[in-house]
Design a protein around this motif. Structure first.
Motif, PDB file in Angstrom:
ATOM      1  N   GLY A   1       4.421 -49.457 -25.915  1.00  0.00           N
ATOM      2  CA  GLY A   1       3.177 -48.714 -26.081  1.00  0.00           C
ATOM      3  C   GLY A   1       1.976 -49.389 -25.452  1.00  0.00           C
ATOM      4  O   GLY A   1       2.002 -50.581 -25.127  1.00  0.00           O
ATOM      5  N   ASP A   2       0.913 -48.606 -25.266  1.00  0.00           N
ATOM      6  CA  ASP A   2      -0.357 -49.134 -24.766  1.00  0.00           C
ATOM      7  C   ASP A   2      -1.058 -49.898 -25.881  1.00  0.00           C
ATOM      8  O   ASP A   2      -1.000 -49.493 -27.048  1.00  0.00           O
ATOM      9  N   LEU A   3      -1.743 -50.977 -25.527  1.00  0.00           N
ATOM     10  CA  LEU A   3      -2.402 -51.840 -26.510  1.00  0.00           C
ATOM     11  C   LEU A   3      -3.911 -51.711 -26.434  1.00  0.00           C
ATOM     12  O   LEU A   3      -4.473 -51.614 -25.344  1.00  0.00           O
ATOM     13  N   ARG A   4      -4.545 -51.741 -27.604  1.00  0.00           N
ATOM     14  CA  ARG A   4      -6.007 -51.849 -27.700  1.00  0.00           C
ATOM     15  C   ARG A   4      -6.300 -52.855 -28.804  1.00  0.00           C
ATOM     16  O   ARG A   4      -5.923 -52.649 -29.961  1.00  0.00           O
ATOM     17  N   TYR A   5      -6.963 -53.925 -28.446  1.00  0.00           N
ATOM     18  CA  TYR A   5      -7.294 -54.976 -29.408  1.00  0.00           C
ATOM     19  C   TYR A   5      -8.629 -54.699 -30.086  1.00  0.00           C
ATOM     20  O   TYR A   5      -9.603 -54.360 -29.411  1.00  0.00           O
ATOM     21  N   LYS A   6      -8.661 -54.872 -31.403  1.00  0.00           N
ATOM     22  CA  LYS A   6      -9.924 -54.823 -32.144  1.00  0.00           C
ATOM     23  C   LYS A   6     -10.574 -56.208 -32.100  1.00  0.00           C
ATOM     24  O   LYS A   6     -11.780 -56.341 -31.990  1.00  0.00           O
ATOM     25  N   ASP A   7      -9.741 -57.226 -32.242  1.00  0.00           N
ATOM     26  CA  ASP A   7     -10.171 -58.615 -32.124  1.00  0.00           C
ATOM     27  C   ASP A   7      -8.940 -59.429 -31.739  1.00  0.00           C
ATOM     28  O   ASP A   7      -7.966 -58.857 -31.247  1.00  0.00           O
ATOM     29  N   GLU A   8      -8.957 -60.721 -31.952  1.00  0.00           N
ATOM     30  CA  GLU A   8      -7.858 -61.579 -31.495  1.00  0.00           C
ATOM     31  C   GLU A   8      -6.529 -61.317 -32.188  1.00  0.00           C
ATOM     32  O   GLU A   8      -5.479 -61.604 -31.618  1.00  0.00           O
ATOM     33  N   ILE A   9      -6.559 -60.791 -33.407  1.00  0.00           N
ATOM     34  CA  ILE A   9      -5.289 -60.600 -34.132  1.00  0.00           C
ATOM     35  C   ILE A   9      -5.018 -59.155 -34.535  1.00  0.00           C
ATOM     36  O   ILE A   9      -3.891 -58.825 -34.882  1.00  0.00           O
ATOM     37  N   ARG A  10      -6.018 -58.281 -34.503  1.00  0.00           N
ATOM     38  CA  ARG A  10      -5.818 -56.889 -34.928  1.00  0.00           C
ATOM     39  C   ARG A  10      -5.816 -55.976 -33.710  1.00  0.00           C
ATOM     40  O   ARG A  10      -6.678 -56.082 -32.848  1.00  0.00           O
ATOM     41  N   LEU A  11      -4.822 -55.083 -33.682  1.00  0.00           N
ATOM     42  CA  LEU A  11      -4.715 -54.176 -32.555  1.00  0.00           C
ATOM     43  C   LEU A  11      -3.983 -52.902 -32.929  1.00  0.00           C
ATOM     44  O   LEU A  11      -3.377 -52.811 -34.001  1.00  0.00           O
TER      45      LEU A  11
END
Length: 84
Positions: free
Chosen positions: A37-47
């Motif tokens: 799947g495509d990834l989108r990070y909210k911050d360094e550990i949450r995505l």
């Protein structure tokens, strides 16, 4: 369950398991989602990880995950929109 992509064991919360059952998302689908799947990070550990599955009419399937010692799948959604 293990993710080669994230090089971590996958832990699926009870909440995510319930949502998968409600939304007709199998464990095989979840692995396909996490691995491709495509990834989108909210911050360094949450995505978020999202992917369109052929044969489904509910837009993208998405997992909200946390990268810790394990890859923790917090919830699984459908009719997902990246918003914007």
């Amino acid at each position: 369950m293990h993710s080669q992509r994230f090089e971590r064991r996958v832990t699926v919360t009870r909440h995510a398991q319930e949502r998968m059952k409600q939304r007709g998302i199998s464990e095989v689908d979840l692995i396909e989602l996490l691995e491709g799947g495509d990834l989108r990070y909210k911050d360094e550990i949450r995505l978020w990880v999202a992917k369109h599955f052929e044969g489904r009419s509910d837009n993208l399937i998405c997992a909200a995950v946390i990268l810790e010692k394990h890859l923790v799948v917090k919830t699984v959604m459908h009719h997902f929109d990246w918003g914007g």
